[in-house]
Design a protein around this motif. Structure first.
Motif, PDB file in Angstrom:
ATOM      1  N   GLN A 118       1.001  -1.192   0.065  1.00  0.00           N
ATOM      2  CA  GLN A 118      -0.173   0.052  -0.061  1.00  0.00           C
ATOM      3  C   GLN A 118       0.911   1.317  -0.073  1.00  0.00           C
ATOM      4  O   GLN A 118       0.299   2.479  -0.400  1.00  0.00           O
ATOM      5  CB  GLN A 118      -0.927  -0.115   1.111  1.00  0.00           C
ATOM      6  N   HIS A 127       0.874  -9.638   4.187  1.00  0.00           N
ATOM      7  CA  HIS A 127      -0.333  -8.546   4.316  1.00  0.00           C
ATOM      8  C   HIS A 127      -0.807  -8.746   2.836  1.00  0.00           C
ATOM      9  O   HIS A 127      -0.839  -7.624   1.951  1.00  0.00           O
ATOM     10  CB  HIS A 127       0.222  -7.045   4.589  1.00  0.00           C
ATOM     11  N   ASN A 131      -2.115 -11.137   8.065  1.00  0.00           N
ATOM     12  CA  ASN A 131      -2.914  -9.974   8.187  1.00  0.00           C
ATOM     13  C   ASN A 131      -4.515 -10.561   7.759  1.00  0.00           C
ATOM     14  O   ASN A 131      -4.712 -10.973   6.730  1.00  0.00           O
ATOM     15  CB  ASN A 131      -2.637  -8.791   7.537  1.00  0.00           C
ATOM     16  N   GLU A 132      -5.321 -10.364   8.746  1.00  0.00           N
ATOM     17  CA  GLU A 132      -6.694 -10.819   8.165  1.00  0.00           C
ATOM     18  C   GLU A 132      -7.166 -11.751   7.339  1.00  0.00           C
ATOM     19  O   GLU A 132      -7.638 -11.552   6.349  1.00  0.00           O
ATOM     20  CB  GLU A 132      -7.287  -9.416   7.811  1.00  0.00           C
ATOM     21  N   TYR A 181     -12.741  -2.299  12.344  1.00  0.00           N
ATOM     22  CA  TYR A 181     -13.354  -1.458  11.597  1.00  0.00           C
ATOM     23  C   TYR A 181     -14.942  -1.327  11.612  1.00  0.00           C
ATOM     24  O   TYR A 181     -15.267  -0.264  11.166  1.00  0.00           O
ATOM     25  CB  TYR A 181     -12.812  -1.830   9.946  1.00  0.00           C
ATOM     26  N   GLU A 192      -4.764  -2.449  13.947  1.00  0.00           N
ATOM     27  CA  GLU A 192      -5.307  -1.589  12.911  1.00  0.00           C
ATOM     28  C   GLU A 192      -6.704  -1.113  13.546  1.00  0.00           C
ATOM     29  O   GLU A 192      -7.458  -1.745  14.107  1.00  0.00           O
ATOM     30  CB  GLU A 192      -5.584  -2.083  11.825  1.00  0.00           C
ATOM     31  N   GLU A 231      -5.619   1.739  -1.261  1.00  0.00           N
ATOM     32  CA  GLU A 231      -6.527   1.010  -0.513  1.00  0.00           C
ATOM     33  C   GLU A 231      -6.986  -0.035  -1.395  1.00  0.00           C
ATOM     34  O   GLU A 231      -8.287   0.045  -1.708  1.00  0.00           O
ATOM     35  CB  GLU A 231      -7.610   2.158  -0.021  1.00  0.00           C
ATOM     36  N   TRP A 232      -6.250  -0.995  -1.908  1.00  0.00           N
ATOM     37  CA  TRP A 232      -6.662  -2.195  -2.490  1.00  0.00           C
ATOM     38  C   TRP A 232      -7.716  -1.665  -3.710  1.00  0.00           C
ATOM     39  O   TRP A 232      -7.376  -1.020  -4.456  1.00  0.00           O
ATOM     40  CB  TRP A 232      -7.308  -3.096  -1.549  1.00  0.00           C
TER      41      TRP A 232
HETATM   42  C1  FCB Z   1      -7.793  -3.735   6.620  1.00  0.00           C
HETATM   43  C2  FCB Z   1      -6.569  -3.921   5.814  1.00  0.00           C
HETATM   44  C3  FCB Z   1      -5.731  -2.775   5.565  1.00  0.00           C
HETATM   45  C4  FCB Z   1      -6.465  -1.476   5.014  1.00  0.00           C
HETATM   46  C5  FCB Z   1      -7.590  -1.177   6.132  1.00  0.00           C
HETATM   47  C6  FCB Z   1      -8.382   0.032   5.621  1.00  0.00           C
HETATM   48  O1  FCB Z   1      -8.793  -4.476   6.487  1.00  0.00           O
HETATM   49  O2  FCB Z   1      -5.978  -4.866   6.603  1.00  0.00           O
HETATM   50  O3  FCB Z   1      -4.603  -2.996   4.558  1.00  0.00           O
HETATM   51  O4  FCB Z   1      -6.859  -1.720   3.847  1.00  0.00           O
HETATM   52  O5  FCB Z   1      -8.471  -2.322   5.971  1.00  0.00           O
END
Ligand code: FCB
Length: 398
Positions: free
Chosen positions: A20, A123, A167-168, A268, A314, A359-360
């Motif tokens: 990113q 990630h 990550n996630e 989030y 995060e 952002e992806w």
């Molecule tokens: C999370 C991701 C991170 C970023 C945030 C906004 O899910 O881990 O890379 O994109 O969202």
């Protein structure tokens, strides 16, 4: 602890990830972005195709001193970032010495500034050769991730204590293998289950690899937990909330429980599962994500049962004009403090993100940064919230 103070010591930090911010990487994502950009620019008003291509991004690969200057301006004592697998191992089995040297130099600089590195090993993007062998659908990738981890941990063992393996896993698997939204755009429940199985195995293997190299290392992963709520504490809605949480929040963490020294939490989202209730109007971010600070307390309290240190790896929002960041940050941190008072062993908070970044699939339009990044010049400029966060850190209270 007075009612406003955080424990001392406490890790105050920010989070980013390699793809990113670093710029000019070649991996499955960078290739996929080309077709996504064409599609998005056709369907999205006011965006250029280039807004969906990571390209030079923030150029952090070459401008890391500028990132360190931002961290110093904030006064953080920790920083979470990721190592890009495709830079370290662009060809299977061939580890790039220049790339690992660059990461070493960066971490040494962080240490000189008394900033503790929290290093994420994976990630999301994978090297092209991993993609070509079937990505995380292939059992071979679990083995290859171990060799990559072995190399990185051996090289960095004297510089790094805190490791985040992956990550996630939930978000990655659901977006890439279930919803078909991210590369490789699969839509299969069976493939999703296979990927989850391999990610569990990859985490466990990486844990043992790192522990063998450094018995003192602290290892976890970053789990994306959602607060599922139901209006009434009984009945079908409550059952739905419970089941969603079991599946989304608990399932992965339970499988790796014996191989985690801490829990990494990314927060989030709040999702109300009530079937019959209309949605209340709440504040939303530039991405339309509901801003629900209370949810952080719920998800933290749910983690108490693991009886392990927790790092909020995060938490943040897309807010270009910095309208809600101060409020959201402060309110959320009050809920962190309340969770600590309730006995959750929270030891750190990492704001997403240090910088505006790629952002992806949404490209560059969501602005998560405490520092704004100019798309042309890459100049970093503090948003007003930098001063808010800096004061919180200085006073160790909110
Ligand atoms: C999370 C991701 C991170 C970023 C945030 C906004 O899910 O881990 O890379 O994109 O969202």
């Amino acid at each position: 602890m007075s009612s406003h103070k955080f424990p001392s010591p406490f890790f105050w930090g920010c989070s980013t990830s390699a793809h990113q911010i670093e710029g000019n990487v070649t991996n499955d994502w960078s290739e996929w972005e080309q077709s996504n950009a064409r599609l998005q620019s056709l369907s999205t008003n006011g965006h250029e195709a280039s807004d969906f291509i990571s390209g030079a991004s923030c150029e952090s690969w070459n401008r890391f001193e500028e990132d360190i200057a931002c961290l110093k301006q904030l006064g953080v004592n920790s920083y979470r970032f990721s190592i890009e697998w495709s830079r370290i191992e662009p060809i299977k089995g061939q580890f790039n010495q220049d790339a690992i040297k660059r990461y070493k130099r960066f971490i040494e600089r962080l240490r000189e500034e008394h900033i503790e590195p929290f290093v994420t090993l994976w990630h999301w993007p994978v090297p092209l050769w991993v993609r070509d062998q079937g990505g995380w659908l292939s059992k071979q990738t679990v083995e290859d991730f171990s060799s990559y981890t072995q190399f990185v941990a051996t090289e960095l063992k004297d510089l790094v204590t805190y490791w985040i393996t992956i990550n996630e896993p939930q978000v990655y698997t659901s977006q890439s293998y279930y919803a078909g939204l991210w590369p490789p755009q699969e839509k299969s429940i069976f493939k999703s289950l296979r990927v989850i199985k391999h990610l569990v195995e990859a985490h466990k293997a990486a844990y043992h690899v790192i522990k063998t190299i450094d018995a003192e290392a602290q290892i976890g992963l970053a789990s994306h937990n959602i607060h599922f709520s139901a209006k009434q504490p009984w009945g079908i809605n409550q059952l739905l909330a419970k089941m969603s949480s079991l599946f989304w929040n608990d399932w992965f963490l339970d499988q790796v429980d014996a191989t985690q020294d801490f829990i990494g939490l990314n927060y989030y989202f709040h999702k109300s599962v009530d079937i019959h209730l209309g949605k209340k109007d709440r504040l939303v971010s530039d991405l339309g994500w509901e801003l629900y600070p209370e949810g952080l307390e719920y998800v933290l309290k749910d983690l108490k049962r693991f009886n392990k240190p927790v790092y909020i790896t995060e938490h943040g929002l897309a807010d270009k004009d910095d309208r809600h960041r101060e409020w959201y940050l402060k309110e959320s941190l009050k809920h962190v403090r309340a969770s600590i008072e309730a006995g959750v062993d929270v030891r750190g908070y990492f704001h997403w993100s240090l910088l505006d970044n790629f952002e992806w699939a949404d490209g560059f339009f969501p602005r998560f940064g405490l520092f704004e990044v100019d798309r042309q010049t890459c100049k970093r400029t503090a948003r007003p919230s930098v001063h808010v966060y800096k004061t919180i850190i200085e006073q160790n209270e909110v």
